[in-house]
Write an enzyme that holds these catalytic residues in place. Structure first.
Site, mmCIF file in Angstrom:
data_model
loop_
_atom_site.group_PDB
_atom_site.id
_atom_site.type_symbol
_atom_site.label_atom_id
_atom_site.label_comp_id
_atom_site.label_asym_id
_atom_site.label_seq_id
_atom_site.Cartn_x
_atom_site.Cartn_y
_atom_site.Cartn_z
ATOM 1 N N SER A 1 -10.267 5.446 -4.658
ATOM 2 C CA SER A 1 -11.196 6.571 -4.826
ATOM 3 C C SER A 1 -10.762 7.547 -5.921
ATOM 4 C CB SER A 1 -11.364 7.300 -3.487
ATOM 5 O OG SER A 1 -10.115 7.765 -2.995
ATOM 6 N N LYS B 1 0.850 -1.184 0.000
ATOM 7 C CA LYS B 1 0.000 0.000 0.000
ATOM 8 C C LYS B 1 0.886 1.234 0.000
ATOM 9 C CE LYS B 1 -3.595 2.394 2.546
ATOM 10 N NZ LYS B 1 -4.598 2.327 3.622
ATOM 11 N N ARG C 1 -10.812 10.420 1.696
ATOM 12 C CA ARG C 1 -10.729 11.150 2.970
ATOM 13 C C ARG C 1 -12.009 11.953 3.212
ATOM 14 N NH1 ARG C 1 -4.636 11.473 2.907
ATOM 15 N NH2 ARG C 1 -4.256 9.236 2.935
ATOM 16 N N TYR D 1 -15.115 0.878 -6.678
ATOM 17 C CA TYR D 1 -16.384 1.595 -6.522
ATOM 18 C C TYR D 1 -17.257 1.425 -7.759
ATOM 19 C CZ TYR D 1 -13.663 3.486 -2.728
ATOM 20 O OH TYR D 1 -12.883 3.586 -1.604
ATOM 21 N N ARG E 1 1.101 10.011 5.483
ATOM 22 C CA ARG E 1 1.307 8.647 5.950
ATOM 23 C C ARG E 1 2.629 8.057 5.467
ATOM 24 N NH1 ARG E 1 -3.513 8.398 7.987
ATOM 25 N NH2 ARG E 1 -5.481 8.367 6.820
ATOM 26 N N LYS F 1 -2.268 -1.646 -3.728
ATOM 27 C CA LYS F 1 -3.129 -0.466 -3.698
ATOM 28 C C LYS F 1 -2.305 0.801 -3.834
ATOM 29 C CE LYS F 1 -6.112 1.907 -0.513
ATOM 30 N NZ LYS F 1 -6.512 2.041 0.848
HETATM 31 C C1 PBG Z 1 -7.227 3.380 5.592
HETATM 32 C C2 PBG Z 1 -7.653 3.281 4.167
HETATM 33 C C3 PBG Z 1 -7.526 4.249 3.176
HETATM 34 C C4 PBG Z 1 -8.125 3.723 2.029
HETATM 35 C C5 PBG Z 1 -8.594 2.458 2.351
HETATM 36 N N1 PBG Z 1 -8.277 2.201 3.683
HETATM 37 C C6 PBG Z 1 -6.981 5.631 3.245
HETATM 38 C C7 PBG Z 1 -5.575 5.878 3.575
HETATM 39 O O1 PBG Z 1 -4.736 4.984 3.705
HETATM 40 O O2 PBG Z 1 -5.265 7.048 3.729
HETATM 41 C C8 PBG Z 1 -8.226 4.413 0.705
HETATM 42 C C9 PBG Z 1 -9.261 3.887 -0.228
HETATM 43 C C10 PBG Z 1 -9.537 4.757 -1.403
HETATM 44 O O3 PBG Z 1 -8.887 5.777 -1.653
HETATM 45 O O4 PBG Z 1 -10.464 4.394 -2.132
HETATM 46 N N2 PBG Z 1 -8.315 3.107 6.458
#
Ligand code: PBG
Length: 307
Positions: free
Chosen positions: A257, A177, A187, A296, A200, A231
């Site tokens: 997203s 990730k 967010r 999605y 992060r 991801k």
């Molecule tokens: C963390 C999490 C995130 C996403 C899924 N789980 C956000 C992040 O790591 O900041 C992102 C999913 C997306 O952008 O569709 N709980």
């Protein structure tokens, strides 16, 4: 004669459920997606089932947050409430996956708890993740999906689940990730703002690195992950392909997203044929080696595939 054909069985739908809503709330940066009430969530899952999508990744949006993120393991936290309702209604017809992280629940928006110096405390966090996993399994999750990228999280969760008698609850690890700008719209969906303009990068991966992705996946499998994930998806097909060629567990990718929002936005302007672009991208993710894809677009694509 096509080598790769996308089907509804390849798709997992991420869904948001929010506490304290009286009606579903549209997420403006994710057209067609909602923060659901528990009732509208049941309805949405029913719609997906009629189109052949039966696996879901659940995200809870709590009414209140605190510095520990305690809503994440509260038996009456929003994710647990939703899991219980979904299991009661749909039983074995659905595969319920629960995103396992603290960021939706912490006041500072980080994926873990903080030290006095304000950095994320890895080891204190993974102990809490084990508690979250147990609460989610108790509420009916078939799969828990740690997304916080803390070192040792899979092992801590596996041990926690086993010690509580949840040997059969599977772990889908968000293994590779990346610290990505493609999570922007998410967010808004979960109302997370990272404190002090933070990011992060201390725990998610550096997108300039390729080999680290496979290393992270292998480490998670060693710790007991039943499935792994890459991801985001489109910008990481090389990493996905590396992992798919080198592991012997199911591999997934999360079309996130920002990837969804870009297609929707360009489609709304008439610049691209959005459904065709979505199908092309998701088929490419499968071609690169994904055994299943979180997207999605799940319901929309599955509905289109029926015709
Ligand atoms: C963390 C999490 C995130 C996403 C899924 N789980 C956000 C992040 O790591 O900041 C992102 C999913 C997306 O952008 O569709 N709980």
């Amino acid at each position: 004669m096509a080598e790769t054909v996308l089907t509804s069985a390849d798709l997992v739908a991420p869904l948001f459920v929010a506490e304290g809503l009286s009606a579903p709330h549209p997420i403006s940066s994710l057209p067609g997606q909602f923060q659901h009430t528990v009732d509208s969530l049941l309805n949405e899952v029913g719609l997906h089932l009629t189109n052949g999508v039966n696996a879901f990744m659940l995200f809870g949006v709590p009414l209140t947050k605190d510095d520990q993120g305690s809503g994440a393991w509260d038996p009456n936290g929003i994710t647990q409430v939703a899991l219980r309702e979904l299991k009661a209604h749909f039983g074995h017809d659905v595969v319920l996956m629960a995103d396992l992280c603290l960021d939706e629940y912490t006041s500072h928006g980080h994926c873990g708890v903080l030290t006095a110096q304000g950095t994320v405390d890895n080891d204190a966090t993974i102990a809490l993740y084990a508690q979250v996993a147990i609460a989610q399994a108790q509420a009916g999750a078939n799969v828990v999906a740690p997304s916080g990228m803390m070192d040792g999280q899979v092992l801590a969760i596996r041990q926690g689940l086993d010690s509580a008698g949840f040997d059969d609850t599977a772990i889908l690890a968000y293994s590779a990730k990346y610290a990505s700008a493609f999570y922007g719209p998410f967010r808004e969906a979960v109302q997370v703002k990272i404190a002090d303009g933070g990011d992060r990068r201390a725990y998610q991966q550096d997108y300039r690195n390729r080999r680290e992705g496979l290393r992270e996946a292998l480490a998670d499998i060693e710790q007991g992950a039943d499935m792994v994930m890459v991801k985001p998806a489109m910008s990481y097909l090389d990493v996905l392909s590396d992992i798919a060629a080198n592991v012997d567990v199911p591999v997934s990718a999360y079309h996130v997203s920002g990837e969804y929002a870009m297609i929707k936005a360009a489609g709304e302007r008439g610049w691209i044929d959005a459904p065709r672009v979505a199908l092309e991208q998701l088929t490419s993710v499968k071609r690169a080696g994904a055994n299943f894809i979180l997207t999605y677009f799940a319901n929309e694509i599955a509905e289109g595939l029926k015709r």
